[in-house]
Design an enzyme around this catalytic site. Structure first.
Site, PDB file in Angstrom:
ATOM      1  CG  HIS A 129     -16.612  13.647 -44.151  1.00  0.00           C
ATOM      2  ND1 HIS A 129     -17.994  14.093 -44.182  1.00  0.00           N
ATOM      3  CD2 HIS A 129     -16.958  12.338 -44.326  1.00  0.00           C
ATOM      4  CE1 HIS A 129     -18.751  13.315 -44.533  1.00  0.00           C
ATOM      5  NE2 HIS A 129     -18.261  12.222 -44.425  1.00  0.00           N
TER       6      HIS A 129
ATOM      7  CG  ASP B  61     -20.230   9.416 -45.044  1.00  0.00           C
ATOM      8  OD1 ASP B  61     -19.910  10.532 -45.650  1.00  0.00           O
ATOM      9  OD2 ASP B  61     -20.718   8.505 -45.616  1.00  0.00           O
TER      10      ASP B  61
END
Length: 318
Positions: free
Chosen positions: A292, A99
């Site tokens: 994610h 991320d």
């Protein structure tokens, strides 16, 4: 054995978790996460013969939280990584980021190639400095409704702080591969101005299969104590960081590199993301069904990919 400690570096104190002996591997979490995001990888990499260090990055968890947005530019974040490498008595390390930790890892390889043996980015595809400031560009393109622009708004702090458990429950589920809304095409992270960010996120009937209540508590309880402001300041500092890194426009990363993403990750369908991924000249792996939070959702596969990369690149100079 995993140990907790603190390192004084780059003018601040960082909380670090470390395990193992051998070549240094740094694991950099993203937003809104902690060292704990790497809980599955730390023991496995240490057992394979690596010195694994996972910090709470500045502004997160038990690390210092400087009070100015200007304390969170990319130069500060890269400086922290370089400082950690040297604090452990090493000259170089393999740097892995997920991320927002992914661009920190990538920019460390770009700005300080002498320090980075190899670089792996998870979920966020590596990109070089864009021609225009990112926050301003996305504000003009999507009218301020792109998620990074919504996160820079002062209202985001109070909204996320109000009930950290709800914040994490909705955020972790919505962006995960377990969310049916991400199959077959992940959702767009564009939040209408008349909609609160959390109202845009889905409320799960139950937690994703890879996250239990105790694990959720670690994130929620930590942010209940620290608040979200300093973590959100990472986004608010993006354009200032862009201004400060002009000297590296056109520079390229030369260290061995790898990108790993999931095909149900909303970050893969952000504006320009698919074009960026298609144009990558480094090895890339896209995991079917993964969202994610890839190192938590698919811990064994990510650990295996990291071990393969480290076996080839993690013990020698680039």
């Amino acid at each position: 054995m995993t140990t907790h400690g603190f390192i004084e570096t780059n003018g601040i104190r960082l909380h670090v978790v470390e395990a193992g002996e051998g070549p240094l591997v740094l694991l950099l979490h993203g937003f809104p996460e902690l060292w704990y995001s790497w809980r599955h990888q730390i023991p496995a990499l240490a057992a394979a013969g690596y010195h694994v260090v996972a910090p709470d990055q500045r502004g997160f968890g038990r690390s210092d939280r400087p009070g100015s947005v200007d304390d969170y530019t990319m130069l500060h974040l890269v400086g922290d990584v370089v400082g950690l490498v040297h604090a452990f008595g090493e000259e170089r390390a393999t740097v892995v980021g997920h991320d927002f930790g992914a661009p920190v890892a990538w920019q460390t390889a770009l700005l300080r190639p002498d320090v980075v043996r190899g670089v792996v980015t998870l979920s966020a595809p590596p990109r070089y400095r864009p021609p225009t400031p990112p926050l301003r560009t996305m504000r003009e393109l999507l009218g301020g409704e792109f998620y990074v622009n919504r996160l820079e708004e002062p209202e985001a702090d109070a909204e996320f702080d109000r009930d950290p458990r709800t914040t994490f429950r909705r955020l972790l589920f919505t962006l995960s591969g377990d969310n049916p809304a991400n199959d077959p095409t992940p959702i767009q992270l564009v939040v209408p101005r008349d909609t609160a960010i959390l109202d845009y996120l889905d409320e799960p009937a139950e937690l994703p299969s890879w996250l239990d209540e105790t694990e959720l508590d670690v994130f929620a309880d930590t942010f209940a104590e620290s608040g979200f402001t300093s973590a959100l300041d990472w986004y608010r500092a993006l354009d200032r960081g862009w201004e400060l890194t002009g000297a590296w426009a056109g520079a390229t990363v030369r260290a061995p590199a790898l990108f790993v993403g999931g095909d149900r990750d909303p970050s893969q369908v952000m504006p320009g993301a698919q074009e960026l991924i298609s144009a990558l000249t480094i090895p890339k792996v896209i995991l079917p069904g993964a969202g994610h939070w890839i190192q938590q959702e698919r811990p064994d596969e990510i650990t295996g990919l990291l071990l393969d990369f480290l076996a080839e690149h993690g013990r020698t100079a680039p």
